[in-house]
Design an enzyme around this catalytic site. Sequence first.
Site, PDB file in Angstrom:
ATOM      1  CG  ASP A  17      39.316  33.512  49.612  1.00 32.10           C
ATOM      2  OD1 ASP A  17      38.418  34.035  50.386  1.00 32.10           O
ATOM      3  OD2 ASP A  17      39.966  34.114  49.006  1.00 32.10           O
ATOM      4  CG  HIS A  66      39.722  37.343  51.268  1.00 31.47           C
ATOM      5  ND1 HIS A  66      39.105  36.792  50.073  1.00 31.47           N
ATOM      6  CD2 HIS A  66      39.443  38.778  51.008  1.00 31.47           C
ATOM      7  CE1 HIS A  66      38.345  37.543  49.422  1.00 31.47           C
ATOM      8  NE2 HIS A  66      38.923  38.831  50.037  1.00 31.47           N
ATOM      9  CB  SER A  74      38.585  40.780  47.353  1.00 32.02           C
ATOM     10  OG  SER A  74      37.335  40.401  47.672  1.00 32.02           O
TER      11      SER A  74
END
Length: 501
Positions: free
Chosen positions: A440, A470, A213
């Site tokens: 995602d 995610h 991320s």
Amino acid sequence: MAAGCSGDGDRGGRDPDRPTELTTQKLTWEDCPAPSLQEGTGTAPSPLPGGAKWECSFMQAPLDYADPGGETIELGLIRARATDPAKRIGSLVFNFGGPGGSGITALPSFAKEYETLRTRYDLVSFDPRGVGRSEGVECQDDPELDAFFALDSTPDDAAEERTFQDGLQRFADACEENSGDTLPHVGTSNAARDLDLMRQVLGDTKLHYFGISYGTELGGVYAHLFPGNVGRAVFDAVVNPNGTAEQGALGQARGFQLALNNFAQDCLRRGDACKLPGGSVKEIEDYISGLLAQLDKKPITGIGDRKLTQSQATNGILQSLYSKEYWPYLEQGLDEADGGDGGLLLALSDSMNGRDQNGDYSNLQAANAAINCVDDKARFSAEQAKAKLPEFRRASPVFGDFLGWGLLTCSQWPVGGTWDHPDVSAPGSAPILVVGNTGDPATPYAGAAAMAAALGKGVGVELTYEGQGHGAYNSGDACVKRTVDAYLLDGKVPKSGTVCP
């Protein structure tokens, strides 16, 4: 001093001058304590398979890299030693994202997923500057944060706009009062320099890195600043490096709307077993929008004497869309909220905001705001945010207003921003494996291709996972795990464009 002028000169991508006492410092590794309040509380990490213990330490780093011989700060680290020392490659440093997430608490939580990698690497993570144990940014106290997160963040009239902006101002003022000396120095460029100092202190010639991320943005900035120091690196759940703050928020609006569509389709496939009303995706989404509209007018019972507001319900829905494993909780939470019980959705929102069951907050959201606002140059007025709401609503009928008004997060911030978007071009770097997930919600799939291209030809190697949630490596997909492990453990670079169905 403006953040853009503080420690951001990259000296042409070469190693900056660092005092010898920092580059040669010896870390003292000890048994890890329980997480601090700022890290999120809990118990000390459990022993690893085979009985090995986690080790924790502190590293000294310059507060301001423009003055590397000046004031220093402590950065907290955690380590699990490699199980096969004879075949050890080095350290594999993790950043789990946020920004604002504590790596010291996250790595033990996910350690079983990385046990194969521990055969040849010391697994290492850290609390980035401003986070948790590393000079954590402090803003409001717990009762003030309860009130802040309950604010109506989708104002409908001038009075509600003033209330919302006053809340943002109080939050920013508290951050300046309690952490004003730290705020200019918590940006991603400085965190990337910390990574390179960490590489030196850990004794590694190259930085082997696993970014997830926001950790992919941090990794990209590192590769730009220190391309010759990149070892084997993986970026998973990839931030689009070309996006401005506005484009990033719009991307999330589309991503979370897609995830909600997928959630609704899954519910419909289960027929009568689905607790939510509606015979189509749109009808389920209209039901959710209607529930949020009711909460805007009148909050419902939450947990104890705390009510569930529209903002907290939206936040709880977003939290549960990060992983398909949370979808049953989302379904249950929506069903219960429709009946007047908002406890589950409020608990999900609390998780997103770093609040534990005792009412104690970590500094997750304080650090998130501090890092984002010193990175992002954009500052929006209420009039500008309102003008952009139609575009956000087109991107997401359910989340558009919430994320559109979120553009004001940095509007009252006491420190200026650094860039429109980060530079991650890394000519001369070793290959970096960039893993994108088609479903995602938080870092939409397009970001992976954009990152691979921005890193440069021969550097960005794209791997696609056709799935939900995610991130990809921890999804349970055998193809993704096999491909990533082969690269990190054996140096086998897959063909760019490989797809794991």
